[in-house]
Design a protein around this motif. Sequence first.
Motif, short mmCIF file in Angstrom:
data_model
loop_
_atom_site.label_atom_id
_atom_site.label_comp_id
_atom_site.label_asym_id
_atom_site.label_seq_id
_atom_site.Cartn_x
_atom_site.Cartn_y
_atom_site.Cartn_z
N VAL A 281 5.19 -50.19 30.47
CA VAL A 281 5.81 -51.11 29.51
C VAL A 281 7.33 -51.11 29.69
N GLY A 282 7.92 -49.94 29.93
CA GLY A 282 9.37 -49.87 30.00
C GLY A 282 9.93 -49.30 31.29
N SER A 283 9.09 -49.09 32.31
CA SER A 283 9.63 -48.48 33.52
C SER A 283 8.78 -48.81 34.74
N GLN A 284 9.32 -48.43 35.88
CA GLN A 284 8.62 -48.54 37.14
C GLN A 284 9.02 -47.33 37.96
N LEU A 285 8.08 -46.67 38.59
CA LEU A 285 8.45 -45.50 39.38
C LEU A 285 7.53 -45.36 40.58
N GLU A 286 7.96 -44.51 41.50
CA GLU A 286 7.22 -44.30 42.74
C GLU A 286 7.27 -42.84 43.12
N GLY A 287 6.13 -42.29 43.49
CA GLY A 287 6.04 -40.92 43.97
C GLY A 287 5.64 -39.94 42.87
N VAL B 40 -0.43 -47.76 15.98
CA VAL B 40 -0.29 -47.47 17.40
C VAL B 40 -0.91 -48.64 18.16
N PRO B 41 -0.15 -49.28 19.03
CA PRO B 41 -0.66 -50.49 19.68
C PRO B 41 -1.63 -50.18 20.82
N TRP B 42 -2.53 -51.12 21.04
CA TRP B 42 -3.39 -51.10 22.21
C TRP B 42 -2.61 -51.66 23.38
N CYS B 43 -2.78 -51.07 24.54
CA CYS B 43 -2.14 -51.54 25.76
C CYS B 43 -3.20 -52.05 26.72
N ARG B 44 -2.77 -52.93 27.61
CA ARG B 44 -3.63 -53.34 28.71
C ARG B 44 -3.37 -52.35 29.84
N THR B 45 -4.42 -51.79 30.39
CA THR B 45 -4.29 -50.71 31.36
C THR B 45 -5.10 -51.00 32.62
N THR B 46 -4.49 -50.73 33.77
CA THR B 46 -5.19 -50.78 35.04
C THR B 46 -4.88 -49.50 35.80
N LEU B 47 -5.91 -48.84 36.28
CA LEU B 47 -5.76 -47.66 37.13
C LEU B 47 -6.45 -47.94 38.45
N CYS B 48 -5.73 -47.76 39.55
CA CYS B 48 -6.28 -47.97 40.88
C CYS B 48 -6.50 -46.62 41.55
N VAL C 89 -5.55 -41.24 41.74
CA VAL C 89 -4.87 -42.40 41.18
C VAL C 89 -3.73 -42.76 42.13
N VAL C 90 -3.73 -44.01 42.61
CA VAL C 90 -2.66 -44.46 43.50
C VAL C 90 -1.73 -45.45 42.80
N HIS C 91 -2.20 -46.03 41.70
CA HIS C 91 -1.35 -46.96 40.96
C HIS C 91 -1.84 -47.06 39.52
N GLN C 92 -0.90 -47.15 38.61
CA GLN C 92 -1.20 -47.34 37.19
C GLN C 92 -0.30 -48.45 36.67
N HIS C 93 -0.87 -49.34 35.88
CA HIS C 93 -0.10 -50.42 35.27
C HIS C 93 -0.48 -50.49 33.79
N ILE C 94 0.52 -50.39 32.94
CA ILE C 94 0.31 -50.48 31.49
C ILE C 94 1.22 -51.58 30.96
N SER C 95 0.66 -52.46 30.15
CA SER C 95 1.49 -53.53 29.60
C SER C 95 1.03 -53.88 28.19
N MET C 96 1.91 -54.55 27.49
CA MET C 96 1.60 -55.07 26.16
C MET C 96 2.03 -56.52 26.14
N PRO C 97 1.25 -57.39 25.51
CA PRO C 97 1.69 -58.78 25.41
C PRO C 97 2.93 -58.87 24.51
N VAL C 98 3.80 -59.79 24.85
CA VAL C 98 5.05 -59.96 24.10
C VAL C 98 5.15 -61.40 23.60
N ASP C 99 5.57 -61.55 22.36
CA ASP C 99 5.86 -62.86 21.81
C ASP C 99 7.27 -63.23 22.29
N PHE C 100 7.37 -64.23 23.15
CA PHE C 100 8.66 -64.56 23.74
C PHE C 100 9.67 -65.09 22.72
N HIS C 101 9.19 -65.65 21.61
CA HIS C 101 10.10 -66.16 20.58
C HIS C 101 10.77 -65.03 19.81
N THR C 102 10.01 -63.96 19.51
CA THR C 102 10.56 -62.85 18.73
C THR C 102 10.97 -61.67 19.59
#
Length: 146
Positions: A47-53, A107-115, A125-138
Amino acid sequence: MTVEITGDEQSAQEVLFKIKQWDHAICRMNIEEIIQLCAKDVTLFDVGSQLEGVMSYQEMWERYRPYFHDNIRVYRREIKVYAQPNLAFLRCYSKVDKIEIEQDNQVPWCRTTLCFEKLDGKWKVVHQHISMPVDFHTQKAVMLHF
């Protein structure tokens, strides 16, 4: 909790077992065990970062440690596993919350993908992606309700 499998059933079951190990390690905040379940070149889009390794991944979990308390669990919904003999990914909705969820808990639910990739006979685990939908207006997260 529903689980849908597409592809190789045996590989999918092995990945689901790894997810149980993963969730258990997170609930105990056993960072060493979490890292052992990852490939050395693991990546994360969060949700707030990207990292490698794996070292960056370990540092991230160390930063999260103060926010994890006793009596937590990983909740997952609508799990879908796509699996082949050496490569698989799992997608679902997830959250980390108290074991006893109160009605007004936010506590919000997140969309999660684990590869996962099978490396030297072990699923990692070689990749993880976690996101939350965002209201672009607010510019605020949209709470997913189930």
